[in-house]
Design an enzyme around this catalytic site. Sequence first.
Site, mmCIF file in Angstrom:
data_model
loop_
_atom_site.group_PDB
_atom_site.id
_atom_site.type_symbol
_atom_site.label_atom_id
_atom_site.label_comp_id
_atom_site.label_asym_id
_atom_site.label_seq_id
_atom_site.Cartn_x
_atom_site.Cartn_y
_atom_site.Cartn_z
ATOM 1 N N ARG A 295 -83.601 25.083 -22.880
ATOM 2 C CA ARG A 295 -82.859 24.420 -23.958
ATOM 3 C C ARG A 295 -81.968 23.327 -23.392
ATOM 4 N NH1 ARG A 295 -77.208 24.479 -22.745
ATOM 5 N NH2 ARG A 295 -76.411 26.593 -22.613
ATOM 6 N N GLU B 57 -73.250 24.667 -31.824
ATOM 7 C CA GLU B 57 -72.217 24.256 -30.872
ATOM 8 C C GLU B 57 -72.342 22.769 -30.510
ATOM 9 O OE1 GLU B 57 -70.990 25.313 -26.333
ATOM 10 O OE2 GLU B 57 -71.410 27.038 -27.606
ATOM 11 N N ARG C 256 -79.376 21.408 -30.657
ATOM 12 C CA ARG C 256 -79.850 22.151 -29.492
ATOM 13 C C ARG C 256 -81.371 22.087 -29.592
ATOM 14 N NH1 ARG C 256 -76.303 25.957 -26.758
ATOM 15 N NH2 ARG C 256 -74.555 24.606 -26.210
ATOM 16 N N CYS D 29 -68.976 21.299 -25.133
ATOM 17 C CA CYS D 29 -68.378 22.110 -24.076
ATOM 18 C C CYS D 29 -68.588 21.426 -22.729
ATOM 19 C CB CYS D 29 -69.014 23.495 -24.048
ATOM 20 S SG CYS D 29 -68.252 24.546 -22.792
ATOM 21 N N THR E 55 -68.691 22.487 -19.874
ATOM 22 C CA THR E 55 -69.545 23.206 -18.924
ATOM 23 C C THR E 55 -71.006 22.781 -19.063
ATOM 24 O OG1 THR E 55 -70.006 25.077 -20.389
ATOM 25 C CG2 THR E 55 -68.040 25.232 -19.009
ATOM 26 N N ARG F 187 -80.468 24.671 -19.823
ATOM 27 C CA ARG F 187 -80.577 26.028 -19.307
ATOM 28 C C ARG F 187 -82.046 26.414 -19.356
ATOM 29 N NH1 ARG F 187 -80.311 31.414 -21.094
ATOM 30 N NH2 ARG F 187 -79.486 32.733 -19.438
ATOM 31 N N ARG G 35 -78.808 37.370 -15.815
ATOM 32 C CA ARG G 35 -78.128 38.069 -16.920
ATOM 33 C C ARG G 35 -79.023 39.229 -17.313
ATOM 34 N NH1 ARG G 35 -76.611 33.219 -21.293
ATOM 35 N NH2 ARG G 35 -75.531 31.858 -19.846
ATOM 36 N N GLU H 99 -84.628 42.817 -25.773
ATOM 37 C CA GLU H 99 -85.758 41.891 -25.874
ATOM 38 C C GLU H 99 -86.928 42.660 -26.448
ATOM 39 O OE1 GLU H 99 -87.605 40.639 -22.322
ATOM 40 O OE2 GLU H 99 -88.703 39.049 -23.329
#
Length: 345
Positions: A102, A201, A205, A253, A255, A262, A292, A297
């Site tokens: 993404r 956000e 995206r 953001c 970051t 990602r 992570r 899932e």
Amino acid sequence: THSLVAKHVTKARWDKVKDIKTKTCGFTLAKACACAIEFDNQHCGIYAGDWDSYKDFAEVFDAVIQDYHGISATAKHTSDMDASKVTGNINKDVPVHSTRIRVGRNIDGYGLSPGITKQQRIDVEKLMSNALTKLTGDLAGKYYPLAGMDETVRQQLVDDHFLFVNGDRNLTVAGMERDWPEGRGIFHNSAKTFLLWVNEEDQTRIISMQQGGDVKGVFERLARGIKAVGDSVKAESGKEFALSEQYGYIHSCPTNLGTGMRASVHVDLPGWTKEGVDKLNARCEVLCVQPRGTRGESGGQTGCTYDISNKHRLGYSEVQLVQVMIDGVNTLWKEDQEWQKKHGM
């Protein structure tokens, strides 16, 4: 608090820019730091309300960004989405369930989610929903607005793990859930391998995903998709994605600045799980990837499935980050088989 805001927002810096209101949507430094002020668990603690925020409050943002991303004050960011430059792929024997990459993209001239005005948000949605109807071939699909969404559609999006929801405390305090659900929506192609989230956000995206470990293929589709969406937005509005020479693609953001990318796979690592998660974390750190746990899932939880993604965002090109993730996962699996032998699995 231990946030980067607490560290870098000195009284002198605060006083210097505290009364500035940005031109695009009247954003202030106090609004930008809302999460750091409200919560005590922030690592970063600051969001931008528009591209102007990064310029008007540069005193603060530059310090936070340089600290977080480990870049110098003079660094420039270079983007490279050429999938043909990626060498190799995840090896066929690696037990990868799925791959997802993404990025975020925001259109120049409108506010970012924490500061965007009600009207700008509606305008972004209108622009995006029109632009997305122009996609062709395997990218063609349908846009589903969150407002007034049919229950069967909503349930299907939930089942596909595509739906984003409100109620995140950070996003709420940061101002990203104002006027919910107006102006938000989800687009996906018919194969469900290319998705867009609108006005979450970030204004958009953009996501490419599929079952299995063909990371190169997923990246190639993402690159085509981003270009197609960008071209369509430009044809529709004359506007482009906000791109800074210094900070790459602008995101709400800090970051996510740079690539905003990602790239991740869900992979089984039973040997590493047995050897110890602490050791896995340390090894991932060396390989510049981030592990992570995966919760719920589909396909059941074996207890050894991890989400492995690139760690960096800014200061590296997209091609470099995808390469690091591919190489990292191949290395982890090779080592995993050694651990399995050691533990007689």
